[in-house]
Scaffold this active site. Structure first.
Site, short mmCIF file in Angstrom:
data_model
loop_
_atom_site.label_atom_id
_atom_site.label_comp_id
_atom_site.label_asym_id
_atom_site.label_seq_id
_atom_site.Cartn_x
_atom_site.Cartn_y
_atom_site.Cartn_z
CG ASN A 27 -97.70 -45.60 82.42
OD1 ASN A 27 -97.64 -44.48 82.95
ND2 ASN A 27 -96.62 -46.30 82.12
NE ARG A 101 -94.86 -46.13 85.96
CZ ARG A 101 -94.00 -45.36 85.34
NH1 ARG A 101 -94.31 -44.82 84.19
NH2 ARG A 101 -92.83 -45.13 85.85
CG HIS A 190 -87.72 -47.65 86.92
ND1 HIS A 190 -86.42 -47.26 86.69
CD2 HIS A 190 -88.46 -47.12 85.93
CE1 HIS A 190 -86.38 -46.51 85.60
NE2 HIS A 190 -87.62 -46.41 85.12
NE ARG A 250 -84.88 -39.40 83.42
CZ ARG A 250 -85.73 -40.30 83.91
NH1 ARG A 250 -85.81 -40.51 85.21
NH2 ARG A 250 -86.52 -40.98 83.11
CD GLU A 395 -92.48 -50.80 84.22
OE1 GLU A 395 -92.22 -50.74 83.00
OE2 GLU A 395 -92.20 -49.90 85.01
#
Ligand code: ADP
Length: 410
Positions: A27, A101, A190, A250, A395
């Protein structure tokens, strides 16, 4: 490599049999690389993180099979050097495939894809949609290609799972030429996490028929999705990961005219506004303290007013979004909480469910409190209208699985 690394490596050699036919999952972010080497049967893994890339403090933190940890300094080292070191550390395990990823696969990729020259050039071309991530993904692919040209590589895009969204969910109500000529639409992110937790919930629930889940991935980045029969029908993130829920730094949704208003009133530049919405907002912006939910919760418990407001807004916005996403589901089986906050903060889960109080949801408050620190389980009461689950996301495992499936190894 330091002495400690050498010692560690020789210790690990005796353990290689536990990691049969492993897949390496990479990733690659803008300044970090997370990696995991996962055995074919998914029971064993080695993990690590290269961080602060490009800085004097660049380093690799590696957790060996035995659980022992080591740290390798690579002052000033960037992606290429970090990947060389990571591959050196893992070489002895003879991984058979590499899964990356990928953040943005645009409209082109609705599932994982084996890396070819064309795929690599597409990852680079889609940089316009993910300026920080896609170039780092491309560097990761090239670094592996340079050292192991014969090992097959796969990219599992974060956007791919959401490619099943219907046009009513993925189009913005703006002139159609912007979609047709410039790909301006909602993509969602996601996806690997939403796919993993919804599939897992469908395996462990006793509910019959076709399942409809609302998945709430609440970490530093936060998003929710409506998943029916294993397919994403809508999600909260859009063209970029800024849309939707309030997050660590965010803002999530704001009035689209905020940009022009701030430009006119405060003469802020577009870059400054973008930075403000991505890096200085969310839990951090409202609390004025931190983007970390633990810190904000502690301050709120001590009576800090802005911290209280931050956690209430976080829950209100998440609950409101989940309620609206339920409209996408033909059947509503349950809600799944995941991500650092979703997995650990019982009070946030309770607050969100309280926002959704008209849904006939009821839960066992004590059971909710026991679900933390990687525990998986349900906490709905027997009379609840829908099920409630905490499922720790994985993940890396999902990427390893999709990599093996794409290569016909599963
Ligand atoms: P990322 O999106 O970077 O992968 P994580 O999924 O690890 O992030 O989530 C990080 C968030 O999880 C942080 O806000 C952190 O405070 C929160 N978190 C982790 N443990 C707890 C806890 N015990 N209680 C409340 N929040 C927690």
């Amino acid at each position: 490599m330091s002495d400690s690394t050498t010692t560690q490596t020789s210790k690990q050699e005796s353990d290689t049999s536990q990691l049969t036919n492993p897949t390496l999952v990479l990733n690659c972010g803008s300044s970090s690389i997370k990696y995991a080497l996962i055995s074919e049967d998914e029971s064993t893994r080695i993990t690590g993180l290269a961080e602060n890339l490009g800085l004097d403090t660049a380093r690799i933190k590696h957790t060996a099979l035995s659980g022992e940890k080591l740290e390798i300094s690579i002052p000033g080292g960037r992606h290429k050097l970090a990947l060389q070191k990571i591959l050196e550390l893992l070489e002895q395990y003879h991984f058979i495939a590499v899964g990356h990823r990928g953040v943005h696969g645009g409209r082109e990729y609705s599932e994982a894809v084996q890396v070819t020259d064309h795929v690599l050039s597409e990852v680079k071309r889609l940089k316009s949609l993910a300026p920080l991530h896609n170039p780092a993904n491309a560097l990761g692919i090239e670094a592996v290609q340079a050292i192991y040209p014969d090992i097959p590589q796969v990219v599992v895009f974060d956007t791919a799972f959401h490619q099943t969204m219907p046009a009513v969910a993925y189009r913005y109500p703006i002139p159609k030429a912007l979609y047709e000529d410039h790909k301006i639409r909602r993509y969602g992110f996601h996806g690997t996490s939403h796919a993993y937790v919804s599939e897992r919930a469908s395996q462990i629930t006793e509910a019959g028929g076709t399942h409809g889940w609302l998945t709430a991935h609440l970490g530093n980045g936060c998003s929710a999705a409506a998943v029916y029969d294993g397919k994403s029908l809508d999600t909260s993130m859009g063209l970029t990961p800024l849309e939707g829920l309030m997050m660590g730094t965010r803002s999530g949704d704001v009035d689209p005219s905020l940009h022009i208003h701030l430009k006119r009133q405060l003469d802020m530049s577009l870059e400054d506004i973008d930075k403000m919405l991505n890096s200085d907002s969310g839990l951090l912006g409202i609390s004025g303290l931190s983007n970390d939910m633990r810190t904000v919760e502690e301050a709120a418990n001590e009576g800090h007013k802005d911290a209280k407001l931050a956690i209430e807004m976080f829950a209100y916005r998440a609950g409101k979004y989940l309620a609206s996403l339920s409209c996408a589901l033909p059947e509503f089986t349950g809600i799944i909480f995941t991500g650092g906050i979703g997995e650990n903060s019982a009070s946030t889960r309770a607050r969100i469910l309280n926002v959704m109080r008209h849904f006939g949801i009821s839960f066992d408050a004590d059971k909710n409190k026991t679900l933390a620190g990687g525990a998986e389980g349900s906490f709905h009461s027997s009379d609840s209208s829908v099920e409630l689950w905490v499922i720790p996301t994985d993940e890396e495992r999902q990427i390893a699985k999709e990599t093996r499936q794409t290569l016909g190894l599963a």
